[in-house]
Design a protein around this motif. Structure first.
Motif, PDB file in Angstrom:
ATOM      1  N   ALA A 166     -14.892  82.365  30.578  1.00 37.58           N
ATOM      2  CA  ALA A 166     -15.174  83.311  29.502  1.00 37.58           C
ATOM      3  C   ALA A 166     -15.820  82.592  28.333  1.00 37.58           C
ATOM      4  O   ALA A 166     -15.417  81.483  27.953  1.00 37.58           O
ATOM      5  CB  ALA A 166     -13.900  84.019  29.066  1.00 37.58           C
ATOM      6  N   LEU A 167     -16.848  83.211  27.759  1.00 34.73           N
ATOM      7  CA  LEU A 167     -17.593  82.612  26.658  1.00 34.73           C
ATOM      8  C   LEU A 167     -17.539  83.515  25.440  1.00 34.73           C
ATOM      9  O   LEU A 167     -17.606  84.742  25.574  1.00 34.73           O
ATOM     10  CB  LEU A 167     -19.054  82.390  27.060  1.00 34.73           C
ATOM     11  N   PRO A 168     -17.431  82.929  24.254  1.00 31.98           N
ATOM     12  CA  PRO A 168     -17.452  83.763  23.034  1.00 31.98           C
ATOM     13  C   PRO A 168     -18.865  84.242  22.743  1.00 31.98           C
ATOM     14  O   PRO A 168     -19.849  83.546  22.993  1.00 31.98           O
ATOM     15  CB  PRO A 168     -16.955  82.802  21.947  1.00 31.98           C
ATOM     16  N   GLU A 169     -18.945  85.473  22.217  1.00 34.59           N
ATOM     17  CA  GLU A 169     -20.233  86.022  21.822  1.00 34.59           C
ATOM     18  C   GLU A 169     -20.527  85.628  20.384  1.00 34.59           C
ATOM     19  O   GLU A 169     -19.656  85.680  19.516  1.00 34.59           O
ATOM     20  CB  GLU A 169     -20.236  87.553  21.949  1.00 34.59           C
ATOM     21  N   ARG A 170     -21.777  85.228  20.124  1.00 39.16           N
ATOM     22  CA  ARG A 170     -22.165  84.850  18.774  1.00 39.16           C
ATOM     23  C   ARG A 170     -22.476  86.099  17.959  1.00 39.16           C
ATOM     24  O   ARG A 170     -23.163  87.004  18.425  1.00 39.16           O
ATOM     25  CB  ARG A 170     -23.396  83.939  18.820  1.00 39.16           C
ATOM     26  N   ASP A 171     -21.962  86.136  16.727  1.00 41.81           N
ATOM     27  CA  ASP A 171     -22.210  87.245  15.813  1.00 41.81           C
ATOM     28  C   ASP A 171     -23.327  86.855  14.859  1.00 41.81           C
ATOM     29  O   ASP A 171     -23.208  85.886  14.109  1.00 41.81           O
ATOM     30  CB  ASP A 171     -20.924  87.564  15.039  1.00 41.81           C
ATOM     31  N   TYR A 172     -24.415  87.636  14.881  1.00 42.53           N
ATOM     32  CA  TYR A 172     -25.554  87.337  14.032  1.00 42.53           C
ATOM     33  C   TYR A 172     -25.457  88.021  12.666  1.00 42.53           C
ATOM     34  O   TYR A 172     -26.343  87.897  11.851  1.00 42.53           O
ATOM     35  CB  TYR A 172     -26.853  87.778  14.715  1.00 42.53           C
ATOM     36  N   GLY A 173     -24.387  88.769  12.435  1.00 46.06           N
ATOM     37  CA  GLY A 173     -24.235  89.442  11.158  1.00 46.06           C
ATOM     38  C   GLY A 173     -23.589  88.520  10.133  1.00 46.06           C
ATOM     39  O   GLY A 173     -23.932  87.349  10.008  1.00 46.06           O
ATOM     40  N   TYR A 211     -27.883  98.885  16.786  1.00 51.06           N
ATOM     41  CA  TYR A 211     -27.016  99.454  15.755  1.00 51.06           C
ATOM     42  C   TYR A 211     -25.875 100.252  16.381  1.00 51.06           C
ATOM     43  O   TYR A 211     -24.718 100.177  15.949  1.00 51.06           O
ATOM     44  CB  TYR A 211     -27.831 100.377  14.850  1.00 51.06           C
ATOM     45  N   SER A 212     -26.194 101.025  17.405  1.00 46.54           N
ATOM     46  CA  SER A 212     -25.214 101.933  17.997  1.00 46.54           C
ATOM     47  C   SER A 212     -24.164 101.206  18.816  1.00 46.54           C
ATOM     48  O   SER A 212     -23.035 101.709  18.964  1.00 46.54           O
ATOM     49  CB  SER A 212     -25.938 102.967  18.877  1.00 46.54           C
ATOM     50  N   LEU A 213     -24.505 100.055  19.380  1.00 49.07           N
ATOM     51  CA  LEU A 213     -23.618  99.379  20.330  1.00 49.07           C
ATOM     52  C   LEU A 213     -23.041  98.079  19.796  1.00 49.07           C
ATOM     53  O   LEU A 213     -22.454  97.310  20.562  1.00 49.07           O
ATOM     54  CB  LEU A 213     -24.373  99.103  21.644  1.00 49.07           C
ATOM     55  N   PRO A 238     -20.625  91.958  20.066  1.00 51.06           N
ATOM     56  CA  PRO A 238     -20.874  91.323  18.764  1.00 51.06           C
ATOM     57  C   PRO A 238     -22.280  90.744  18.653  1.00 51.06           C
ATOM     58  O   PRO A 238     -22.797  90.582  17.550  1.00 51.06           O
ATOM     59  CB  PRO A 238     -19.812  90.215  18.707  1.00 51.06           C
ATOM     60  N   ASN A 239     -22.894  90.456  19.787  1.00 51.04           N
ATOM     61  CA  ASN A 239     -24.251  89.902  19.788  1.00 51.04           C
ATOM     62  C   ASN A 239     -25.254  90.866  19.153  1.00 51.04           C
ATOM     63  O   ASN A 239     -26.305  90.440  18.662  1.00 51.04           O
ATOM     64  CB  ASN A 239     -24.662  89.579  21.225  1.00 51.04           C
ATOM     65  N   PHE A 240     -24.944  92.166  19.155  1.00 54.50           N
ATOM     66  CA  PHE A 240     -25.837  93.171  18.572  1.00 54.50           C
ATOM     67  C   PHE A 240     -25.683  93.287  17.055  1.00 54.50           C
ATOM     68  O   PHE A 240     -26.465  93.985  16.416  1.00 54.50           O
ATOM     69  CB  PHE A 240     -25.587  94.537  19.207  1.00 54.50           C
ATOM     70  N   SER A 241     -24.667  92.653  16.503  1.00 55.97           N
ATOM     71  CA  SER A 241     -24.412  92.758  15.068  1.00 55.97           C
ATOM     72  C   SER A 241     -25.370  91.821  14.328  1.00 55.97           C
ATOM     73  O   SER A 241     -25.180  90.600  14.316  1.00 55.97           O
ATOM     74  CB  SER A 241     -22.954  92.402  14.763  1.00 55.97           C
ATOM     75  N   GLU A 242     -26.382  92.396  13.721  1.00 52.02           N
ATOM     76  CA  GLU A 242     -27.392  91.622  13.002  1.00 52.02           C
ATOM     77  C   GLU A 242     -27.571  92.191  11.602  1.00 52.02           C
ATOM     78  O   GLU A 242     -27.204  93.336  11.324  1.00 52.02           O
ATOM     79  CB  GLU A 242     -28.733  91.651  13.746  1.00 52.02           C
ATOM     80  N   CYS A 243     -28.174  91.388  10.726  1.00 49.46           N
ATOM     81  CA  CYS A 243     -28.488  91.852   9.388  1.00 49.46           C
ATOM     82  C   CYS A 243     -29.645  92.846   9.438  1.00 49.46           C
ATOM     83  O   CYS A 243     -30.439  92.842  10.373  1.00 49.46           O
ATOM     84  CB  CYS A 243     -28.853  90.672   8.490  1.00 49.46           C
ATOM     85  N   TRP A 244     -29.730  93.692   8.410  1.00 48.61           N
ATOM     86  CA  TRP A 244     -30.775  94.715   8.386  1.00 48.61           C
ATOM     87  C   TRP A 244     -32.160  94.095   8.443  1.00 48.61           C
ATOM     88  O   TRP A 244     -33.048  94.600   9.125  1.00 48.61           O
ATOM     89  CB  TRP A 244     -30.618  95.579   7.139  1.00 48.61           C
ATOM     90  N   ASN A 303     -29.314  95.718  29.929  1.00 49.24           N
ATOM     91  CA  ASN A 303     -28.700  94.967  31.032  1.00 49.24           C
ATOM     92  C   ASN A 303     -28.765  93.469  30.800  1.00 49.24           C
ATOM     93  O   ASN A 303     -27.870  92.724  31.234  1.00 49.24           O
ATOM     94  CB  ASN A 303     -29.388  95.315  32.347  1.00 49.24           C
ATOM     95  N   THR A 304     -29.821  92.995  30.136  1.00 49.29           N
ATOM     96  CA  THR A 304     -29.950  91.564  29.862  1.00 49.29           C
ATOM     97  C   THR A 304     -28.737  91.059  29.093  1.00 49.29           C
ATOM     98  O   THR A 304     -28.189  89.986  29.403  1.00 49.29           O
ATOM     99  CB  THR A 304     -31.230  91.287  29.051  1.00 49.29           C
ATOM    100  N   PHE A 305     -28.291  91.808  28.090  1.00 49.24           N
ATOM    101  CA  PHE A 305     -27.166  91.374  27.257  1.00 49.24           C
ATOM    102  C   PHE A 305     -25.830  91.669  27.914  1.00 49.24           C
ATOM    103  O   PHE A 305     -24.905  90.846  27.852  1.00 49.24           O
ATOM    104  CB  PHE A 305     -27.252  92.067  25.892  1.00 49.24           C
ATOM    105  N   TYR A 306     -25.711  92.837  28.536  1.00 47.19           N
ATOM    106  CA  TYR A 306     -24.423  93.201  29.119  1.00 47.19           C
ATOM    107  C   TYR A 306     -24.104  92.391  30.368  1.00 47.19           C
ATOM    108  O   TYR A 306     -22.933  92.065  30.618  1.00 47.19           O
ATOM    109  CB  TYR A 306     -24.399  94.697  29.440  1.00 47.19           C
TER     110      TYR A 306
END
Length: 458
Positions: A142-149, A207-209, A214-220, A308-311
């Motif tokens: 298991a690997l941690p996901e990086r948060d870009y936010g 934004y929706s997912l 957490p990889n989808f969490s980015e700054c505006w 699918n690339t991310f999931y």
């Protein structure tokens, strides 16, 4: 020399029709090809070499006593034999450059990849993740996901060492990958509007997912400036410029040995990796209901493949920089162009192309199978409740699309046809409109003026 007299199209078998009128006509003059020998399939040569290798392994090589090694080796050998068969015997697609065998190879790789996905789909979650260790022992963890936010300040005055550190922290390998990826996607789709719609829609999906990954969490500014405007926008712009050059480039090929200078020969060899001819994609989604639904389906499948690339790397525990993630992207780069051309041909001329192309069929099956693996391996993440305001936004978007579809393809024409056409033609014209065939199905008289009035708007 006079051309041979051919029977009418309706009397030709479909296979013979494709033989006489191929999808992308290769040069008939042998002097226009780099080498006549290189254009042959070499079926006997490949069979002879393959037989020699198998005879050597059987009679002259001692089989190791390592069961795991022999299993891996046997699977790889089976795949290679299948690839040898496919490269020499599979049906050609719409592309012939740099060589038809190149595209036959990727077609066979598509089959192998789909079979691999089916195998993984039928495993338990634990067995499937541990199976990845047979490919790379480093996987299965298991690997941690990086948060870009986090801190989204573009300029951070509190950091006296480097106030611009937030921007530099976001600069990783995905920045050039975004640019290169959208450059290639533009060459595949060949339409500026579709590329921009897919680019913006994917940011809305992130934004929706972001509550799921957490990889989808980015700054505006990472979403709309770094991604949409800079990386994606520049990639689409460069792709459109390349498309413009390819559409205006003269496609008159000269034989390599007929070119007197070495510079000309090198240039000719480089042009072997460009298309033999060029087809401009004119999607025209608003022309009729069939094309509109087809374009919506293409956009949906594109977005699903992107997700699918991310999931996949999330549920199969693969780090973003792993070579399997990169190989998957390389795979889609090579098969995507062929699949899109086959979809366009099937959508643009359904009478001639009576079935969906083989590569397009496989790409669609692969995309759906990847998504099913994600659903099976981590249903808890997929089923996390979507925030209410996100649900409202997507509901509003779907309602707007459905409303526009009903107005454009049903209500508007219903009103026009019933106000301007005689009653006996109401039902027939509605059917004709949905099929998008005004030009030859409406009676020329006495409705000639009405047809001329309706057709430009459709």
């Amino acid at each position: 020399m006079s051309s041979p007299i051919l029977p009418p199209f309706s009397l030709l078998p479909l296979s013979l029709f494709h033989t006489i009128y191929p999808l992308e006509q290769p040069p008939t003059d042998h002097s226009h090809s780099l080498s006549v020998f290189s254009l042959l399939s070499h079926t006997v040569t490949v069979l002879f070499i393959l037989t020699c290798v198998l005879v050597y392994v059987t009679l002259l090589e001692e089989t190791p006593q390592d069961t795991t090694y022999n299993t891996k080796r046997g699977i790889v050998a089976s795949i290679l034999v299948f690839l040898c068969f496919g490269v020499t015997q599979a049906k050609d697609g719409p592309f012939t450059r740099p060589h038809p065998a190149y595209w036959r190879f990727w077609l066979c790789v598509s089959v192998v990849y789909e079979l691999f996905l089916i195998f993984v789909l039928f495993q338990t979650v634990r067995d499937g993740r541990q199976f990845m260790k047979y490919i790379d022992p480093k996987l299965g963890v298991a690997l941690p996901e990086r948060d870009y936010g986090g801190n989204c300040l573009i300029y951070d005055p509190g950091n006296t060492t480097d106030p611009w550190h937030n921007i530099w922290d976001k600069m990783d390998g995905f920045v050039p990958a975004h640019f290169l990826g959208w450059y290639i996607k533009t060459l595949v789709i060949r339409d500026w509007w579709m590329c921009m719609i897919i680019s913006v829609m994917f940011e809305f999906l992130e934004y929706s997912l972001e509550h799921q990954l957490p990889n989808f969490s980015e700054c505006w500014w990472d979403h709309w400036i770094m991604d949409v405007l800079v990386c994606n926008g520049l990639g689409i712009y460069a792709g459109m410029k390349t498309l413009g050059w390819l559409s205006m480039k003269p496609y008159q090929w000269q034989g390599l040995w007929n070119i007197p200078t070495y510079k000309g020969k090198i240039k000719r060899m480089a042009f072997q990796f460009t298309p033999y001819s060029w087809v401009k994609f004119e999607w025209k989604p608003a022309s009729n209901l069939r094309r509109w639904l087809a374009v919506l389906g293409i956009i949906f499948m594109f977005l699903l493949a992107e997700l699918n690339t991310f999931y996949l790397k999330f549920v199969l525990w693969m780090p973003p920089e792993h070579y399997l993630v990169l190989l998957r992207l390389v795979f889609f780069v090579n098969v995507g162009g062929v699949a899109m051309r086959e979809i366009y041909d099937f959508m643009d001329d359904p009478k001639f192309y009576r079935k969906l192309g083989q590569q397009a069929w496989l790409v669609a099956a692969i995309t759906v199978t990847e998504f099913l693996i994600v659903v099976k391996y981590d249903p808890r993440t997929i089923m996390l409740p979507i925030p209410f305001f996100v649900t409202q936004c997507w509901f509003l978007g779907i309602v707007l699309i459905l409303s526009w579809t009903l107005w454009r393809f049903f209500i508007r024409f219903f009103l026009v046809s019933f106000f301007f056409l005689p009653p006996p033609h109401h039902g027939r014209c509605m059917f004709v409109f949905l099929c998008g065939k005004f030009s030859f199905m409406l009676p020329p008289s006495p409705m000639q003026d009405v047809t001329g009035y309706i057709s430009p708007a459709c």
